[in-house]
Design an enzyme around this catalytic site. Structure first.
Site, PDB file in Angstrom:
ATOM      1  N   HIS B  81       0.808  -1.208   0.015  1.00 19.88           N
ATOM      2  CA  HIS B  81      -0.080   0.243   0.123  1.00 19.88           C
ATOM      3  C   HIS B  81       0.807   1.461   0.102  1.00 19.88           C
ATOM      4  CE1 HIS B  81       0.233  -0.155   4.562  1.00 19.88           C
ATOM      5  NE2 HIS B  81       0.189   1.177   4.230  1.00 19.88           N
ATOM      6  N   ASP B 222       0.958  -7.657   2.495  1.00 21.21           N
ATOM      7  CA  ASP B 222       1.271  -6.210   2.145  1.00 21.21           C
ATOM      8  C   ASP B 222       2.655  -5.907   1.980  1.00 21.21           C
ATOM      9  OD1 ASP B 222       0.730  -3.726   1.575  1.00 21.21           O
ATOM     10  OD2 ASP B 222      -0.364  -3.093   3.823  1.00 21.21           O
ATOM     11  N   SER B 660       3.910   2.348   8.534  1.00 19.84           N
ATOM     12  CA  SER B 660       3.866   1.284   7.403  1.00 19.84           C
ATOM     13  C   SER B 660       4.937   1.063   7.052  1.00 19.84           C
ATOM     14  CB  SER B 660       2.769   2.098   6.666  1.00 19.84           C
ATOM     15  OG  SER B 660       1.269   2.040   6.851  1.00 19.84           O
TER      16      SER B 660
END
Lengths: 726, 726
Positions: B81, B222, B660
């Site tokens: 992402h 991810d 992240s």
């Protein structure tokens, strides 16, 4: 030798996988004594064998579900939701003219005089007889086939019931075990004076409501105490102030011991219906066609209703209840389908049936059995050739309002031509109130545009079916092309006055001749359809008779095959008393998630929002904060000094609808829990028991004891149940 | 003596409860070496202390979030992402004219030549300097107050950044630590040629999508591999075909060991913002007013929009995005509120602050510190006297379309009167594109009736505020009674032409004089409001300056107090590199439910529906069925012989937005996971770390290795990362 060892180890693995499956007739328990003891039962299996002896005769049927006597003075423990009608009946205006809301507030009868009579049709049934009468039921059926077989069994059943019910105060029925293999006469004492003794507030009894329905972890105190009364003459009687408490032949003792993960548990109750011993082809049909077709059909019906009502608020309200019910049915069908796929039910059942047939072929009477099984399969196969049509016609008859009314009114007039006793059940004099209610309800549930849209959807599907599935009368009424369908439906709904309630109710009194002369378009259509409906009914009874005759061959083969595997076979559930055993069990519902098997009051606080269904009453929250749990705390949970107050627990017991209110016993037969729900993952257990996912949800009796001791105190009831005051 | 023992045991318990809390500056790690080693770290804490030395300089800022070098040839690992824009940028028409969808299909560059350039504004930043420059930043501020203090810090910051950025290829910034106590100059090498090397299909990288967002158990892969390039001269360069891979000063080695519950874990990355060291009164305001008020206000705005759009489909579509965003903000605010209440944050922080003040009063410099703290509290208290108004005016300015456009256009004309460099940020020349976009977007997001209804709701609330919260200019424009408000809004929206896009865009070019002469009702209203808006801006900067001056007294007291408890204090997150340590941790999210800390591919199969976001690609499902997991299986899970292929894992590491792509290291510093999300229960961790609920969610590097080895093979990349081929 290696092959034998392998076979042995496979059969042991198989037995282990199935160790906790089973809704056993009590009479079967001595046969499975070894496995029952191996599971941890400490009593004598033969003591459990008789329905009319302790402890099984302490287990009762109550309010259509299950319950148990818990004192020598007729105190009955069942679920709050099973006694809900009784609680509701006693809400509203009370004797002294004041308003009361026992649903909201709960109720504690301070003494016997304060116990409140239930609605007059509420019953507690105590089983006093359970006798095998197979020979009597089948005597006349022998040699017959189809409809003849069906009628012979039906007549013998009715005769046995009538004879048994000659003694006043008893209700009798005939239970069909193993799909026509055996028949039992069940005799039950019918207690008609039942009173409300103790109910927690709804926010405890139904904590979590619809949101938590089918959910674990659960935190509901879903229990209520009732008391059964009889006349002074010792016989069942309607409510009368001077009736006396019924002294049951036996009662269960609520446990005062700890209960924790892994403990043995056993449950007795009245499970409604299961399909575990259906044939492999029926499993395949259920998974490959029935459930997906139902999901798709209901979805299209919901879409049709919702897109037709659209912005019309009045129509939306009228159909809200039907949409909700369709969505609920769809969800259950999807849950069942998901579960059966997850368990690979079709493959498993098919392999099992193939192994059974292989075993059968080695037996002396194989040929006869194979003939009957093949014939049963042929009946099922025949039924499947019209399954699409049958599903559609069933929905057309049940999910419309005006068309259904017209069909009912015509059938009523037709049945009225016979003596009442010979009328089809559902159209007898005693059904008049129900039918009137249905005809009245139409007013609140009908909008012409929606019914036409729904029929357009359903009948367009019907029209697309191959010719062999068509029914001449339906084709005649609705046409065979979409264009015809539109014209016919427009005409049918333009020319009917059945949308008027007074017309519907007046028509209910009309005789067949008057109806025949009616110019009402929908009544005329129903008159045209009626011969088809009667004919299809007749065909169904013929098939049912054939299956009743032929399935026993399959069941006997299955029983023999299981015997060869060292396993007994319980009959599929049929609302008779059954026993299941297992243990308090955690569950891994999905990757990464582990459900612990006992919940605590901490979860009530966590879920509390102050709004239903998570509105824990202040006294309950105060008591939780206070943390005074005393003897009802589980020491292995919570903090080391005080333990934790449990609420509900989870077992791997084998249950289905009807088991609500079933007592859960420990290895010594003490009452540790009250069954009230099962988990979502177990919806498919009506067809297949998968030990990974099948769980049952119970109220921990320690939660009930704590509520009675510390939160909404009823010391007199604790004393009556021989329980400590705190 | 007993009291000292009690105090010691309390402080040990306190330290234990907080053992895993902390977003440490690497330079602090030697100070907490003992607790780091006690937690299981096997390396030398001093090796972690320097941002510009290994292993910390292997951790990079990428695409606004975090990542790490994983090979000596500039391979960068970050989240799918985080690299999503790069993947999207390379989808569509490819060089050879064919269509390609790398989001759907993923991408494997067969060799270096096939690596695809990222969008030109995509950056990898390698920290090369981190120097304390507190004295320099505060030199001119000393002795000043309020706006003067603010401006002095601002000017010194800008000067330091400008000087640092004189060397081409570097980006610099000043990080404010402990709320104005310390300032650090951060110097980062800015790599501008970044290329896509390996991305899994979106159905793996984003498996679970929005449904699983914030959810555990999770099953997303991810991750994405990028590569940083530099010019042949060894300097950062824009993309050019003959650029060469950047050789990082250090890189992390992906682990080949097992990873299981309880193992030590450590994470480095760039967390965005936290509020943990805010004052007790700010905690109370957040929980008792800010969050509940936000929830209530957003709910009323949603209700207003939805009831006004009602059946108007076009209006519903126009406001769909705003409603979705409001619902999302409301949900997060509610989650934060629930979490802070669950953790009893207000009470805990208040007691902690009281203990700190009691400690402070024993210190020699107590008086000065208490004075500053009291002054800071006074600034906060002053701000709270207008919090209702400030919230409403903020929403009026940001959640309307036409009024907001009018305010922006007036401000733009005003700012254009100054040299570009002195204009308020957001109104400079480089912002023109953004403003144009906003003004254009109005067309798709505006309906007059809805904006008027929204303003009626918001301004009615404003009108009901006490006089001291009123702003004269707003009263002048909108009136002070509901009747006036209605008349004024009707007139404002009847007399404006700003609903016309061409008018809005043309007005953007107008100078202040032209605008002043405009007869447009909304532009005139904005002109009236402008002095108030500028005045409120000014007041905010004055408060900010005061808090910048005064908060350090509070922070120094807190640091001293914690020191007395044997604890170090990390600064609140501010997008600089931080380290957190802890362990792989299960979680009990609520009564009866236990989350295991590792998920397996079995969960991918369970969740698979065939439709996004649960549409596991066929090759993945085939590989799972095949069960060939080799060296990437975790032997302690799944079946005894093969183990289980893990997917994601859960730790108690301290993270927030910005983390992240943070690498997760084991006790030896080997890369075991890639952070990509946290759990829903941890939303409130931006204010308070509650060890019961705070978890972080990571991709297990063994899942990445398995995908690269067996599912979408990239043996050359495994080799480059020095990993086994299977």
């Amino acid at each position: 030798m290696r092959r034998r060892l392998l076979a042995l180890s496979l059969s042991l693995a198989f037995a282990a996988a199935h160790a906790d499956e089973g809704m056993w007739m009590p009479s079967q328990l001595p046969d499975i004594a070894r496995q029952l003891k191996a599971a941890g039962f400490k009593g004598q299996p033969r003591d459990l064998a008789e329905l009319a002896k302790p402890p099984m005769n302490a287990v009762v049927k109550v309010g259509g579900a299950s319950g148990a006597f818990v004192s020598g003075d007729g105190l009955v423990l069942t679920n709050h939701h099973v006694a809900f009608g009784v609680i509701q009946y006693n809400s509203g205006k009370s004797a002294d003219g004041s308003d009361r809301d026992l649903i909201r507030d709960g109720y504690i009868a301070a003494d016997r005089a304060a116990e409140l009579p239930a609605n007059p049709d509420y019953r507690v049934l105590v089983t006093t007889g359970f006798d095998r009468i197979t020979d009597r039921i089948l005597a006349d059926a022998k040699g017959k086939q189809g409809r003849g077989y069906f009628d012979a069994v039906d007549a013998a059943t009715k005769a046995a019931v009538a004879e048994c019910e000659r003694e006043p105060g008893y209700r009798c029925s005939v239970a069909n075990m193993y799909y026509g293999t055996d028949f039992y006469l069940v005799r039950q004492l019918e207690l008609r004076d039942v009173r409300l003794v103790y109910a927690p507030p709804n926010d405890i009894g139904n904590y979590g409501g619809e949101v938590d329905n089918f959910v674990w972890p659960r935190h509901a105190g879903d229990f209520t105490l009732l008391r059964a009364y009889i006349g002074k003459d010792g016989k069942p009687a309607d409510y009368a102030p001077d009736n006396v408490p019924y002294v049951p032949p036996a009662h269960l003792q609520v446990s005062t011991r700890n209960v924790k993960e892994g403990d043995f548990a056993m449950l007795a109750g009245y499970p409604g219906v299961t399909f575990r011993h259906r044939m492999a082809s029926e499993f395949a049909n259920q998974v490959q066609w029935q459930l997906p077709a139902r999901v798709a059909l209901y979805q299209r019906m919901i879409d049709t209703i919702e897109s037709t009502t659209g912005k019309n608020e009045a129509a939306r309200v009228s159909y809200a209840s039907q949409v909700r019910s369709l969505k609920n049915s769809l969800k259950r069908a999807q849950g069942e389908l998901d579960g059966l796929r997850r368990s690979d039910a079709v493959t498993v059942r098919k392999a099992d049936e193939a192994a059974m047939v292989a075993w059968l072929d080695q037996q002396p009477d194989a040929a006869t059995a194979r003939t009957d099984i093949a014939a049963a399969q042929a009946v099922l196969d025949q039924g499947m050739t019209t399954r699409e049509r049958d599903q559609l016609l069933g929905v057309i008859a049940s999910q419309t309002q005006l068309l259904r009314s017209a069909i009912t009114l015509q059938r009523l007039a037709y049945e009225r031509g016979k003596p009442d006793a010979q009328r089809e059940s559902g159209y007898q004099q005693r059904d008049a109130v129900l039918i009137t209610g249905q005809l009245k309800q139409v007013q609140r549930r009908y909008a012409p545009a929606v019914e036409k849209a729904l029929l357009t959807e359903l009948l367009t599907q019907y029209q697309a079916l191959p010719a062999r599935q068509h029914v001449a009368e339906f084709d005649a009424v609705f046409g065979t092309t979409p264009a015809q369908l539109k014209t016919r439906l427009d005409a049918l709904y333009a020319g009917t006055r059945l949308g008027d309630e007074s017309v519907r109710l007046a028509t209910m009194q009309a005789d067949a001749a008057t109806l025949a002369a009616s110019g009402d378009t929908l009544l005329k259509a129903a008159a045209t359809l009626q011969p088809a409906i009667l004919r299809l009914d007749e065909e169904n009874k013929t098939s049912a008779g054939e299956l009743l005759r032929l399935r026993p061959a399959y069941m006997r083969a299955l029983i023999g095959f299981r015997q060869s595997q060292g396993r007994a076979v319980y009959p599929d559930a049929n609302s008779t008393l059954r026993v299941s055993y297992g243990r308090i069990s955690a569950m891994d519902p999905r990757d990464g998630v582990h459900y612990r098997p006992l919940t605590t009051v901490q979860g009530i606080v966590e879920k509390h929002t102050g709004a239903e269904p998570f509105n824990a009453p202040q006294p309950l929250r105060d008591a939780i904060t206070k943390g005074d749990f005393g003897s009802t705390a589980e020491p292995s949970l919570g903090n080391a000094s005080a333990g934790a107050q449990t609420v509900d627990f989870l077992t791997n017991l084998d249950t289905t609808g009807g088991n609500s209110g079933s007592p859960v016993l420990d290895a010594q037969g003490r009452l540790i829990g009250l069954n009230f729900d099962s988990n979502w993952e177990a919806v498919s257990a009506s067809w297949m028991f998968d030990p990974r996912y099948k769980r049952a949800i119970h109220v921990d009796m320690r939660y009930m004891r704590w509520l009675l001791a510390k939160v909404y105190p009823a010391p007199h009831l604790l004393k009556e149940m021989n329980l400590p005051a705190e």
